[in-house]
Each structure stands twice: as C-alpha cells, then as structure tokens.
Design a protein around this motif. Structure first.
Motif, short mmCIF file in Angstrom:
data_model
loop_
_atom_site.label_atom_id
_atom_site.label_comp_id
_atom_site.label_asym_id
_atom_site.label_seq_id
_atom_site.Cartn_x
_atom_site.Cartn_y
_atom_site.Cartn_z
N ASN A 55 -9.81 25.08 31.05
CA ASN A 55 -8.83 24.82 30.01
C ASN A 55 -9.45 24.82 28.61
OD1 ASN A 55 -7.49 22.05 28.50
ND2 ASN A 55 -6.15 23.77 28.96
N TRP A 56 -10.66 24.21 28.50
CA TRP A 56 -11.32 24.18 27.21
C TRP A 56 -11.79 25.57 26.78
CZ3 TRP A 56 -10.38 21.18 23.60
CH2 TRP A 56 -10.18 19.82 23.77
N ILE A 57 -12.21 26.38 27.72
CA ILE A 57 -12.62 27.75 27.39
C ILE A 57 -11.44 28.49 26.75
CG2 ILE A 57 -13.30 29.99 28.36
CD1 ILE A 57 -14.89 28.41 30.48
N THR A 58 -10.27 28.34 27.35
CA THR A 58 -9.07 28.99 26.81
C THR A 58 -8.69 28.41 25.45
OG1 THR A 58 -8.25 29.39 29.05
CG2 THR A 58 -6.65 29.53 27.26
N THR A 59 -8.73 27.09 25.35
CA THR A 59 -8.33 26.42 24.10
C THR A 59 -9.23 26.82 22.94
OG1 THR A 59 -7.50 24.53 25.35
CG2 THR A 59 -7.95 24.18 23.01
#
Length: 208
Positions: free
Chosen positions: A145-149
C-alpha cells in the motif's frame, strides 16, 4: 547562581524542524540555523555532537508529527485510505521534504519508513476488523500500500500526471484488494526502503 541557557536544545531543534519543512534538507547547515535563530553557531555545537545528531532528532520530530497529526485526517471513513490521502496531500504541500526523504535520498528515511509501517498496520486493523490475517500478511499488505501511495505522490509532486481524488481512491482501493488476494510481497526477498525483515528485527528488539 548559574545563568539560564538562552539557546537550548529544544529551541535549536524547533528552528531546524521549521527550516527543513520549509526549505528542504539542503538548508540545514550550522550557519543557516544560527542565522535563522539570530545566534552564533556555538550553542549548536554545545548541544549537539554533530550535524548528523541534530538531523536524526529532526527526523524523529518529523516522524512524530506525521504519526500523531498529519496522517490522522479523515476523508472517507476508511482509516487506511484516509492515511494514504493524508500522506499524498502532505507530500504535495511539503515537496522539498518529500523529495529529500523518498526521492533524492538526502535525508535518512528508515525511521520514517518503519513508522509508516507501524501506523499502516494499525489503520489496516481499524479498517478490516473482521479479518484474521497473520501479522506477516498484514505487514506485506501495508508495505504494498505504501509503495502505491508514495508512487502516486511522486507522480503528483513531479507533475508527471494528474488524478482526481476519486481516481486516487479507486487505485488505492484496488491495490489493497489485490494485495489481500495475492500477497505478492511474500515472494520478494527485500525492498530497499520498506525492508520487511529489517522492520521485523527492529520490532522484536523494541518488544524484547
């Protein structure tokens, strides 16, 4: 009676914190901090052994502010999505800090990245209360999720693309659902920024 210090550690840290938020990591020199605070460089070197020590403490203040204030805003009523949106808004508002931390690598980011995983796990559990996933699976979902964000934030900050808020929410929701179903990070050995193994070691040492 000893004289009270006029230029103490907290004052220097607060000045440095405001400077790095406003002007980026390049501004953080002893001379610039002294000039901003209208004092000599002597108090700085009396309070801190080096500029690296000062930067580490500023980084702690940034991480604390992100965790306790910035990433606690509500937009959709979905805690994990709201955290993501808060981060994207913050990155656009404080572009120098975002680039220094996650793009240029000029500011050590391990402290912040571990905090982001911690907070993401909490937000995931708040949003998905009826699941019984293992801790490892949840951490993998949060890292994905953080990679995408951060990817979305990078595209917006660097003006490579523009997205509506609805589009951003849809992409984040789809990514979280994909990570839940496929858990593709469990097949990866290491991710430099969000090093899951390193994160787990640090959590064990803290909880020991």
């Amino acid at each position: 009676m000893a004289r009270k210090k006029e230029i103490g550690r907290d004052k220097i840290l607060n000045i440095a914190y405001k400077m790095i938020i406003r002007d980026g990591v390049e501004s953080l020199t002893a001379r610039n901090i002294a000039k901003e605070g209208h004092f000599s460089t002597q108090p700085l070197y009396l309070e801190f052994s080096s500029m690296d020590e000062l930067k580490e403490e500023v980084l702690d203040k940034i991480a604390e502010n992100l965790q306790d204030n910035v990433l606690q805003k509500e937009y959709t009523g979905q805690p994990l999505i709201d955290m993501d949106l808060s981060y994207i808004d913050y990155a656009q508002k404080h572009q120098n800090l975002f680039r220094a931390t996650f793009v240029d690598g000029k500011l050590g980011s391990k402290r912040i990245s571990n905090m982001l995983i911690d907070l993401g796990v909490k937000k995931f559990n708040d949003q998905y209360q009826d699941t019984d996933y293992s801790e490892e699976k949840i951490v993998n979902i949060v890292v994905a999720n953080w990679i995408t964000t951060i990817g979305i934030a990078s595209l917006l900050v660097n003006e490579i693309a523009t997205f509506s808020r609805t589009q951003v929410i849809n992409v984040l929701t789809a990514q979280i659902n994909d990570a839940i179903l496929n858990d593709w990070l469990s097949k990866s050995k290491k991710i430099p920024l969000f090093d899951v193994k390193d994160y787990k070691k640090q959590r064990k040492s803290i909880n020991a």
